[in-house]
Design an enzyme around this catalytic site. Structure first.
Site, PDB file in Angstrom:
ATOM      1  CG  ASP A  15      -1.828   1.141   1.331  1.00 37.75           C
ATOM      2  OD1 ASP A  15      -1.758   2.033   0.454  1.00 37.75           O
ATOM      3  OD2 ASP A  15      -2.644   1.180   2.261  1.00 37.75           O
TER       4      ASP A  15
ATOM      5  CG  ASP B  52     -13.948   4.543   0.544  1.00 38.53           C
ATOM      6  OD1 ASP B  52     -13.550   3.662   1.315  1.00 38.53           O
ATOM      7  OD2 ASP B  52     -13.204   5.125  -0.273  1.00 38.53           O
TER       8      ASP B  52
ATOM      9  CG  ASP C 261      -9.008  -0.137  -0.600  1.00 36.27           C
ATOM     10  OD1 ASP C 261      -7.913  -0.445  -1.086  1.00 36.27           O
ATOM     11  OD2 ASP C 261      -9.341   1.045  -0.388  1.00 36.27           O
TER      12      ASP C 261
ATOM     13  CG  ASP D  93      -5.192   4.963  -2.760  1.00 38.33           C
ATOM     14  OD1 ASP D  93      -6.233   4.549  -3.305  1.00 38.33           O
ATOM     15  OD2 ASP D  93      -4.904   4.720  -1.587  1.00 38.33           O
TER      16      ASP D  93
ATOM     17  CG  HIS E 233     -12.464   6.664  -5.681  1.00 37.07           C
ATOM     18  ND1 HIS E 233     -13.438   6.970  -4.762  1.00 37.07           N
ATOM     19  CD2 HIS E 233     -11.496   6.005  -4.985  1.00 37.07           C
ATOM     20  CE1 HIS E 233     -13.065   6.524  -3.570  1.00 37.07           C
ATOM     21  NE2 HIS E 233     -11.879   5.938  -3.677  1.00 37.07           N
TER      22      HIS E 233
END
Lengths: 962, 545
Positions: A303, A449, A562, A637, A695
């Site tokens: 991540d 989310d 996620d 992201d 998004h």
């Protein structure tokens, strides 16, 4: 969404002492901490104000900081210490085994060779007698790959020659040093260990490195290193410094490494190859770069907060598959290993300038270009599938035969998705839904989310913001639309949370090295991580999606996984400790599989809840080889920057090459706020990429399509409408991908493998074979140059129908409304021009066929129709699959699958024939009757329009131009 | 009135039904004349003419979509729902037969299988109720608004009057201040002189006192040195004080001592005076330790008495309880301590001297003199009292002037606000309105600021301070904008838009945060209520006539 806050490890440890918490690098993180850290928040925030927007590289290892990578990379090519013991050769009809010996330490390895159906060779190398079993990746292959007989052509003291089937392909095993060469005729296609970089660190009992100052142990550990070891032996100090064998520390995190050094490495040489692709996920160009002088490409699911572009750092997912391509052949290397992996690429031409290459050509230099690749993994075994092509499509087929094809998504999943972190509450959802209708912009899915949950407890709803989820879902269903809610794999440690209690009671959590439940920090604060590698855990997880388990869920609620790298805010490199335990395996062995299993279990849950009738839709951020079978992937992201828009193309192209076709990037960019121009351009690009979802980060201003003035709303509306009109084509492409494993979004070279000009292009792409897209990705663009491939081919501008010749660089002036898209001459594309508010509303609408003639005045295409959402296409063959051909002035629709049965209300309302000449008469033959069809002809663009021929889309018919 | 209404609607219903058969599907009655089934149809944009049987034949022939008013064939077409009983409307052609009921009269879903119910009557009734209610509110609100306007007008006049008054009194006060300043300055002359006199006297006194102290010290030293008490200090006696070693070589020789005595063998008290001036800086009294204990770093043992010493202003927190309990007993101890203190046991002489010199601070001393002076400065006392009074008067008048100026400023600020075309928003000024939610209490103080305070502890967050009216051009008084609130992480400063709607009450009715750090507040007030139009004409059901 998400991010990985740049937590500084030293501060992390402070946490325990109560010194001050880790720095959340964004508010979502902060929100997660809010519940526990209350008052400290303000403090955290003030610390953050000066934070930069780029990735904090210090949080992630370089090769030099990863002890096995450093160790392995220190080996230089040379004479391999490995020797094949030919007298141990055993051949059953499809499996050859042979022992290898490392002459330096006398450790025996077992080599297994298989010839697999479809022109694939599998090479496995493991220790002959390991101290304990080494990890072999399960569940990624769709089954035990079917084999074909191998035969020994010749054998002598130096080696063995094996036949690889009919195409004069041979596999040569050389004994001393050990080496494998795959030949076709006189040509070497690919060699293994030709540079002598095979290195297999065998399992051993721990010795005390302190009492071994000679460094002998170090020398032994990289078993291939002996030749260098001799030189380095003199330098005892250096050996002593080489640590990280039995314990390794990165920042404040110590990896206990109970099994010691276990890495494996092998090199591959590709003569005649200058272009290699694949090994996603990296934010880099399509064509892989050489890695000399920098870090290797890294595969380790992480991540990465605000990732940087154009570098080989690891990202959220990993597919250890590389494609090698030249004008003659395409091949693939599939390195089946789920541990941390690094890939080095070097080339003998990479350093040469164009002039240098010309000089070689003029002087007749005999040196052929060659690319050398080296794979290094931290643990497990060497298990390589060499896919020999020879065509790009063959490699896709070969890879699909091993790991399966793209799941066939529900039609709606190919439509437009509206997401934001977060839609605040039910009223907000309703208002956004109405906003789309008011502004006449279609959409199919609205997303929720993490804030929709009750305190980040997945499978629950915030009782204040979403008190009546079923009412909300029903409201969406009334508009024939759907919703996705996030379900992350980390589970809040809370004895009042049912899911946690059950997982804990069933002993399903990943364990730490001391045997207790592993806990780490994520959105809910302290979290457990279910062991998704355990099939019982996956079955339990799947059962949680049942309508009676997942309260407030309905059949139009789908799922988003996620943070499944897994993301652990306070873990090393923001993930799990490598010495955490999954049953008897260390996390180290299977790290890259975690996200794969999470999506697998979720997908299974969505299938089960409908009794196996409805197709699932699950989006994942982490992935591995085979993840294509479970749904969609997005590029994580990203940021609202032009470069991020550009990189979305090579990132999705790379994923497509390794089987994952349902790929997209956050439209608009996740972090930061896009300029209006960037947002519009991103919609225009996203409308032509497989997974089309907008998004935005929690901290960014709202950006629903109508918030930027009527002009921009119109531009966005038009882009989305183009997507909806083209849904029949997209759907058909995904059906093909599902059936055959061919990518949907393709680099040009896949369709034009001999056109070297196309090999490095990654600012334009093909959808299927027939549409070429060169979106505008430059700020303030007034024009762009698109490369139209194909000697002797033609391309039609889909907006103006203007015809252009292939094999040219075409300059195209652009305005804000331009989305340069071309249809290949020789193709037929179906569209539905009655764009409605959702794809479901368009189900029974008529089709318009776009017949684009090639210079031979011919064209062909397909039409695929089914119910759009169930497995009946598979289980009951309920579908329509038509072949559409135009030749000799006759357009014909024929059934491609006679045993299929499905009926549709859709009909053909219009046929456009591009590049046509004016006929005297047009007739339709159907059911033995001939009727005349009205038409119009536009001479300026040579477009013939057939008015309302009216035949059913599933019928046999013929239209003749006379 | 209601009765008349119903009659009209039923009429509309039957008319609507009658009209429907006479025009193609989806065509509004106003455009009926363009669709004559006996003539070829010309697209409404005039682009082409087609046979009439191509109207609504589910194929789009006209670029403007006008040939397919009743089908979904044209991407840019519009469908007209009559919606008898409710409000007629146009919907995009793409919503025809899409399985979703859009027209309340169900006419958009004639071929989709969607089960739609005609809800126009119900909707019409509800809307009329709402409109009726709204009309009542508007009516009452408008009346209230008139009052507000009246009040505002009165208030404005009052303010204006007050302002004028204040401005006048300011002028007077300014004059008064000047006059009193003169009085004060005159009165201060004798006082100033007295002060100077006093200062001089004080300094003389100080010098005298220093000399006396010096002499006392000298005498004390003499007797200390004169160990045999023979009235003379001998060289040997002097030599007992090693600190007087003039060459600092560690030994205080007889020669050195003799040098200090100016060659003499011994000195008497008179001669010692000269000697004393040479040695007093170095001389260490025998009654104190040779190594003075620094007060600043007392050893652990001496802490106790120091703590009790009144020079330590605050006791340690933990001691408070104990000390309070022991207070009475302690008082006696304190007295004793005070006595002990007279002998400089733990203080260095330097320190003591500093204390003594600093003791009479000039100001307090002067004031003391002025307030309670013995007889010789009686004149000064008198004049000083006069000066003080003049000063007080002057300061009083200045304060009064400042107050008036502040008030003028406030009034001028208030007057400077835009309180609406008829000043109807004046009453909101300096008021605050709150709305509690599950987590926070939101507070709107119109023309000032918006804030959010957590219900269960935590500090208040500024959601913006008054910016401007921000409504649409035709009526900017429908929205208020509050800006530059507390900053957001990686985001903008918080801001709030307040949407004003007509209501009888003045209240915040809802708050939300549609976008990060951008708040929306709904606020009702009579001030926004418009003159209610004739209720009848705004009700639906009329358009079809």
């Amino acid at each position: 969404m998400l991010l990985l806050p740049a937590l500084r490890q030293s501060e992390q440890t402070n946490l325990v002492g109560g010194g001050g918490w880790a720095k959340p690098n964004n508010t979502k993180m902060a929100a997660a901490l809010n519940e526990r850290m209350g008052l400290l928040l303000g403090l955290c925030f003030s610390l953050l104000l000066g934070s930069t927007s780029a990735v904090d590289r210090g949080n992630f290892k370089t090769c030099a900081q990863s002890s096995f990578c450093k160790r392995q990379r220190a080996l230089k090519p040379g004479q391999s210490p490995y020797r094949a013991l030919l007298d141990t050769l055993e051949l059953s009809d499809s499996r050859l085994t042979l022992q290898l010996i490392n002459d330096n330490n006398k450790v025996h390895l077992l080599l297994e060779l298989y010839r697999l159906q479809g022109n694939i060779t599998r090479v496995k190398i493991n220790e002959l007698k390991p101290l304990k079993p080494r990890f072999e990746v399960p569940d990624v292959l769709v089954g035990e790959p079917p084999t074909e007989p191998l035969s020994v052509l010749s054998k002598d003291d130096n080696g063995v020659v094996l036949s690889l089937g009919p195409e004069s392909q041979r596999l040569i095993v050389s004994a001393r040093p050990f080496r494998l060469d795959i030949m076709e005729g006189p040509q070497v296609l690919l060699s293994l260990n030709s540079r002598g970089l095979l290195a297999f660190e065998h399992l051993q009992l721990r010795k005390n490195t302190q009492v071994d100052p000679e460094g002998a142990e170090v020398k032994e550990n990289v078993d291939g290193a002996e030749q260098q070891g001799e030189e380095e032996k003199a330098d005892g100090v250096k050996d002593k410094e080489e640590d990280g064998l039995w314990e390794e520390t990165f920042k404040s995190h110590t990896d206990s490494k109970p099994s010691g050094p276990t890495s494996v490495s092998l090199d591959f040489s590709l003569p005649g190859v200058e272009h290699v692709y694949g090994i996603p996920e990296h934010a880099d160009n399509l064509k892989l770069k050489t890695t000399e002088g920098g870090d290797p490409y890294r595969l380790y699911n992480l991540d990465v907060f605000q990732y940087e572009l154009y570098n080989p750092m690891a990202l959220y997912g990993a597919v250890p598959v590389m494609l090698a391509h030249n004008t003659q052949r395409t091949m693939g290397i599939f390195w089946l290993n789920a541990a941390e992996t690094w890939v080095d690429i070097s080339s003998n031409t990479a350093g040469k300038t164009v002039f240098g290459k010309m000089l070689d050509f003029v002087q007749g230099s005999s040196e052929t270009p060659q690319t050398d690749v080296r794979w290094v993994s931290e643990s497990g075994i060497i298990d390589v599938f060499i896919m020999l092509g020879p065509k790009p499509s063959d490699v896709f087929t070969q890879y699909a035969s091993l790991t399966g094809t793209q799941s066939f998504p529900p039609l709606a999943a190919l439509a437009y998705h509206q997401c934001r972190w977060n839609y605040n509450d039910q009223e907000d959802v309703k208002a956004v839904d109405q906003g789309f209708d008011q502004h006449d912009v279609p959409y199919d899915f609205i997303w929720l989310d993490i804030e929709h949950t009750d305190g980040k407890r997945y499978f629950t709803w915030d009782p204040h913001k979403f008190p009546q989820p079923k009412d909300m879902l029903q409201g969406i269903m009334d508009k024939r639309r759907m919703m996705v809610a996030i379900v992350d794999p980390h589970i809040k440690v809370d004895s009042g949370y049912k899911i946690h209690n059950e997982i804990r009671d069933k002993n399903f959590y990943v364990k730490n090295k001391d045997g207790g439940d592993y806990e780490g920090w994520c959105w809910p604060g302290n979290s457990g991580y279910p062991d998704f590698t355990n099939p019982e855990m996956r079955a339990f997880w799947a059962s949680m999606f049942a309508y009676d388990q997942y309260e407030g869920s309905m059949e139009n609620l789908y799922t988003w996984n996620d943070m499944n790298e897994p993301s652990v805010f306070n873990g090393p490199e923001v993930t799990m400790y490598k010495d955490a335990m999954h049953g008897s395996w260390e996390h180290r062995d299977l790290h890259n599989l975690y996200g794969f299993y999470v999506q697998m279990a979720t997908t299974e849950g969505l299938i089960q809840r409908s009794g196996g009738t409805e197709r699932p839709f699950v989006l994942t951020r982490a992935f591995f080889a085979g993840s294509q079978r479970y749904g969609a992937v997005w590029t994580g992201d990203n940021a609202a920057e032009w470069e991020h828009l550009k990189i979305s193309i090579p990132m999705c192209l790379s994923l497509g090459l390794v089987g994952i076709s349902l790929c997209g990037a956050d439209v608009g960019g996740f972090f930061k706020s896009p300029s209006t121009e960037l947002l519009v351009r991103w919609y225009q690009t996203g409308a032509y990429q497989p997974f089309f979802r907008a998004h935005a980060h929690l901290d960014t201003p709202r950006r629903e399509p109508w918030l930027f003035g009527p002009e921009n709303t119109a531009l966005i509306r038009e882009a989305v409408r183009q997507r909806y009109a083209l849904l029949p084509y997209w759907y058909q492409q995904f059906y093909q991908a599902h059936k055959t494993g061919q990518p949907v979004m393709r680099p040009l070279w896949v369709e034009y493998p001999k056109d070297t000009a196309s090999f490095a292009i990654d600012d334009e792409f093909l959808i299927g074979r027939d549409l070429l897209v060169h979106p505008v990705t430059e700020e303030g663009a007034r024009g762009l140059t698109a490369y139209l491939p194909g000697h002797g081919e033609v391309w039609y501008d889909v907006h103006t129908f203007q015809k252009h010749n292939g094999a040219q660089n075409l300059y195209i002036p652009v305005t804000m409304s331009s989305i340069p898209v071309f249809q290949r001459g020789g193709s037929i594309i179906p569209r539905k021009l009655r764009v409605r508010r959702s794809s479901a509303c368009m189900e029974n609408d008529p089709y318009t066929l776009y017949v684009a003639l090639n210079p031979q005045r011919a064209a062909e295409g397909e039409l695929y129709i089914d119910d759009g959402h169930t497995f009946s296409f598979q289980t009951k063959k309920e579908f329509i699959h038509r072949s559409l051909t135009f030749a000799y002035n006759t357009l014909t629709s024929r059934n491609l699958c006679t045993e299929s049965n499905f009926s549709t209300k859709s009909w053909i309302e219009k046929v456009l024939i591009l590049g046509a000449s004016k006929p005297k008469k047009v007739t339709l033959q159907m059911d033995g009757k001939e009727t005349s069809v009205e038409f119009e002809f536009d001479a300026s663009m040579s477009v013939l329009t057939l008015r309302k021929p009216g035949m059913n889309a599933g019928a046999d018919w013929t239209v003749k131009l006379q | 009135m209601t009765g008349t209404h119903l009659l009209f609607i039923s009429l509309a219903l039957s008319l609507g039904a009658a009209v429907e058969v006479q025009r193609p599907r989806g065509v509004p009655i106003t455009k009926r004349q363009f669709y004559d089934e006996n003539l070829p149809f010309t697209c409404l944009d005039g682009s082409r003419t087609i046979p009439f049987d191509r109207v609504n034949d589910d194929y789009c022939d006209c670029k403007d979509g006008s040939d397919e008013p009743g089908t979904s064939a044209c991407p840019n077409g519009n469908f007209h729902c009559t919606n008898a009983g409710f409000r007629p409307t146009f919907i995009p052609s793409s919503r025809i037969n899409d399985g979703i009921c859009d027209c309340c009269d169900t006419t958009d879903e004639y071929n989709s299988g969607a089960k739609c119910e005609n809800t126009c009557k119900e909707l019409g009734r509800k809307e009329r109720e709402v409109l009726q209610r709204m009309a009542e509110i508007t009516k009452e609100g408008f009346l209230l608004k008139q009052q507000l306007i009246e009040e505002a007008k009165a208030g404005q006049q009052e303010r204006q009057r007050k302002l004028t008054e204040m401005q006048n009194s300011r002028k007077e006060m300014e004059e008064k201040v000047e006059a009193l300043r003169t009085v004060k300055e005159t009165a201060e002359v004798p006082e100033k002189e007295a002060k100077e006199r006093h200062l001089k006297a004080w300094e003389e006194q100080k010098a005298t006192s220093r000399a006396e102290k010096d002499k006392a010290k000298m005498t004390e030293a003499f007797f200390e040195l004169d160990d045999d008490a023979d009235g003379f200090v001998s060289l040997a006696e002097l030599q007992t004080h090693a600190e007087l070693d003039s060459d600092a070589d560690g030994s205080f020789s007889e020669t050195e001592a003799q040098a200090l005595f100016g060659g003499a063998e011994q000195v008497d008290t008179a001669a010692f005076e000269r000697v004393w001036s040479n040695i007093k800086d170095k001389y260490v009294s025998e009654s104190q330790p040779v190594e003075p204990t620094p007060v600043t770093t007392p050893p652990e043992e001496s802490k106790e008495p120091l703590t009790d010493n009144d020079s330590e202003p605050y006791p340690d927190d933990e001691d408070i309880l104990e000390e309070e309990e022991e207070e009475e007993d302690d008082e006696d101890d304190f007295a004793e301590e005070d006595l002990d203190k007279a002998t400089p046991t733990t203080r260095s002489p330097e320190k003591k001297e500093e204390d003594e010199e600093a003791m009479p601070p000039y100001d307090s001393e002067t004031h003391a003199l002025i307030d309670v002076m013995p007889s010789e400065v009686a004149v000064t006392v008198l004049s000083s009292t006069a000066a003080q009074k003049a000063r007080d008067d002057f300061e009083e008048s200045e304060r009064a002037l400042r107050e008036v100026e502040d008030q003028i400023k406030n009034i001028e600020k208030e007057i400077s606000f835009d309180f609406g075309p008829s000043a109807e928003y004046t009453y909101l000024y300096s008021q605050c309105y709150e709305l509690p939610t599950s987590e926070y209490i939101y507070r709107l103080c119109p023309f000032n600021r918006v804030s959010q305070k957590p219900k269960y502890g935590g500090s208040e967050t500024n959601l913006g301070t008054w910016g401007a009216w921000a409504g649409p051009e035709e009526n900017k008084y429908l929205l208020m904008k509050y800006e530059h609130g507390t900053g957001c992480w990686q985001g903008p400063n918080r801001s709030t838009t307040v949407k004003l709607t007509c209501g009888k009450e003045t209240a915040v009715t809802s708050t939300s945060e549609p976008s990060r750090c951008e708040y929306l507040m709904e606020f009702t007030t009579p001030a926004v209520c418009q003159d209610p139009p004739n209720v009848d004409s705004s009700l639906p059901g009329h358009d079809e006539f």
